[in-house]
Design a protein around this motif. Structure first.
Motif, PDB file in Angstrom:
ATOM      1  N   ALA A  32      13.505   3.852  -0.280  1.00 31.34           N
ATOM      2  CA  ALA A  32      12.537   4.207  -1.315  1.00 31.34           C
ATOM      3  C   ALA A  32      11.140   3.794  -0.860  1.00 31.34           C
ATOM      4  CB  ALA A  32      12.895   3.515  -2.624  1.00 31.34           C
ATOM      5  N   LEU A  33      10.160   4.630  -1.209  1.00 35.87           N
ATOM      6  CA  LEU A  33       8.777   4.357  -0.835  1.00 35.87           C
ATOM      7  C   LEU A  33       7.869   4.573  -2.036  1.00 35.87           C
ATOM      8  CD1 LEU A  33       8.470   6.191   2.625  1.00 35.87           C
ATOM      9  CD2 LEU A  33       8.656   3.724   2.244  1.00 35.87           C
ATOM     10  N   SER A  34       6.761   3.877  -2.075  1.00 36.64           N
ATOM     11  CA  SER A  34       5.762   4.116  -3.117  1.00 36.64           C
ATOM     12  C   SER A  34       4.375   4.040  -2.504  1.00 36.64           C
ATOM     13  CB  SER A  34       5.892   3.100  -4.253  1.00 36.64           C
ATOM     14  OG  SER A  34       5.691   1.780  -3.778  1.00 36.64           O
ATOM     15  N   TYR A  35       3.491   4.878  -3.033  1.00 36.74           N
ATOM     16  CA  TYR A  35       2.095   4.916  -2.599  1.00 36.74           C
ATOM     17  C   TYR A  35       1.225   4.772  -3.838  1.00 36.74           C
ATOM     18  CZ  TYR A  35       4.199   7.083   1.552  1.00 36.74           C
ATOM     19  OH  TYR A  35       4.971   7.353   2.653  1.00 36.74           O
ATOM     20  N   THR A  36       0.370   3.772  -3.854  1.00 35.54           N
ATOM     21  CA  THR A  36      -0.511   3.538  -4.990  1.00 35.54           C
ATOM     22  C   THR A  36      -1.905   4.060  -4.691  1.00 35.54           C
ATOM     23  OG1 THR A  36       0.734   1.554  -5.589  1.00 35.54           O
ATOM     24  CG2 THR A  36      -1.472   1.776  -6.515  1.00 35.54           C
ATOM     25  N   ASP A  37      -2.480   4.766  -5.650  1.00 29.47           N
ATOM     26  CA  ASP A  37      -3.838   5.306  -5.521  1.00 29.47           C
ATOM     27  C   ASP A  37      -4.001   6.187  -4.284  1.00 29.47           C
ATOM     28  OD1 ASP A  37      -4.710   4.110  -7.865  1.00 29.47           O
ATOM     29  OD2 ASP A  37      -5.383   2.289  -6.856  1.00 29.47           O
TER      30      ASP A  37
END
Length: 284
Positions: A32-37
């Motif tokens: 799982a990956l997340s990118y903020t802004d």
């Protein structure tokens, strides 16, 4: 034909078939990956948070876009963080995108159609990187209030590739002309976002109304409305449902007679439950 070439050609279909099956299967090694802004434009407001699930694939992993409300003049994607967290838990196979967009101000800065253009830019940015993110190009568009308006406007008007497979409308404006005629509160909010009165520029009100772009090819839509809403009155959702029925588009109305412009508690959980069921029925 020599023997080696014959054996190669004989084996080629099986090699291609194996590669195809491997590509179609979720990658169990994909974290799982997340990118903020993540920026999708040059303005500070043109950013979004991206949440990619584990074991995703281009063939199977769909994405739910979430758009915040605030009358097109305020609000932030952080307002929808709780909803994203809840839906991620209940729909773990989906990717999620939580969008910020430029806000209108001073009846002149970032007025319509800036918000419409931002949603289109954000969706295009994401879909153009679907192979990189290991997600499909099938999406669900959803939002609350002004965000629901923008979700519908994109889905019915700005999706020529028909990537949108379902729409979630939390009490969003559907016909801005009819909403203008409701009274001073609505006129104040609309003129602040659009930058002009309806009498001065009726075309922008018409062209910014999701209702006017519904066809028999529009995606299935679930609409959630409070009966005591004095801002986006129930008549806005009635107009939507009537037009969807007229065009033969599958839809569902969830109506809470005593709720106003937004709700919490048991009815919010009920809303989530119905939204999840609608997505599973129409997108899975």
């Amino acid at each position: 034909m020599n023997r080696k070439r014959f054996l190669f050609l004989l084996a080629l279909p099986f090699v291609l078939l194996c590669c195809q099956k491997e590509a179609e299967a979720p990658d169990v090694n994909t974290p799982a990956l997340s990118y903020t802004d993540m920026a999708y434009g040059n303005d500070a407001r043109q950013v979004m948070d991206i949440f990619l699930p584990e074991e995703r694939s281009v063939e199977h992993t769909k994405t739910i876009f979430i758009i915040h409300g605030g009358g097109w003049t305020e609000g932030n994607k952080s307002d929808m963080a709780e909803a994203v967290t809840y839906l991620k838990k209940e729909l773990p196979q989906y990717a999620f995108v939580n969008i910020n967009y430029r806000l209108a101000s001073n009846n002149a800065v970032n007025v319509f159609p800036a918000q419409e253009e931002d949603i289109k830019a954000a969706v295009n940015f994401y879909l153009n990187r679907s192979a990189e993110y290991l997600v499909s190009e099938d999406i669900v568009m959803g939002g609350a209030s002004a965000g629901a308006h923008l979700a519908m406007l994109h889905s019915y008007k700005n999706d020529p590739g028909r990537h949108v497979k379902a729409v979630v409308d939390f009490f969003g404006p559907t016909d801005l002309v009819a909403l203008w005629n409701e009274g001073v509160i609505q006129q104040w909010a609309l003129s602040a976002a659009i930058g002009s009165l309806y009498t001065d520029d009726p075309d922008i009100y018409v062209n910014s109304s999701p209702l006017n772009f519904i066809t028999d090819q529009s995606p299935p839509t679930i609409a959630l409305q409070g009966g005591a809403d004095i801002i986006v009155i129930p008549a806005q959702t009635t107009l939507l449902i009537d037009r969807l029925n007229e065009k033969g588009v599958k839809n569902e109305l969830v109506y809470y007679p005593l709720e106003s412009h937004g709700w919490t508690g048991v009815n919010l959980l009920d809303s989530y439950s119905k939204i999840i069921a609608f997505i599973k029925e129409n997108v899975e």
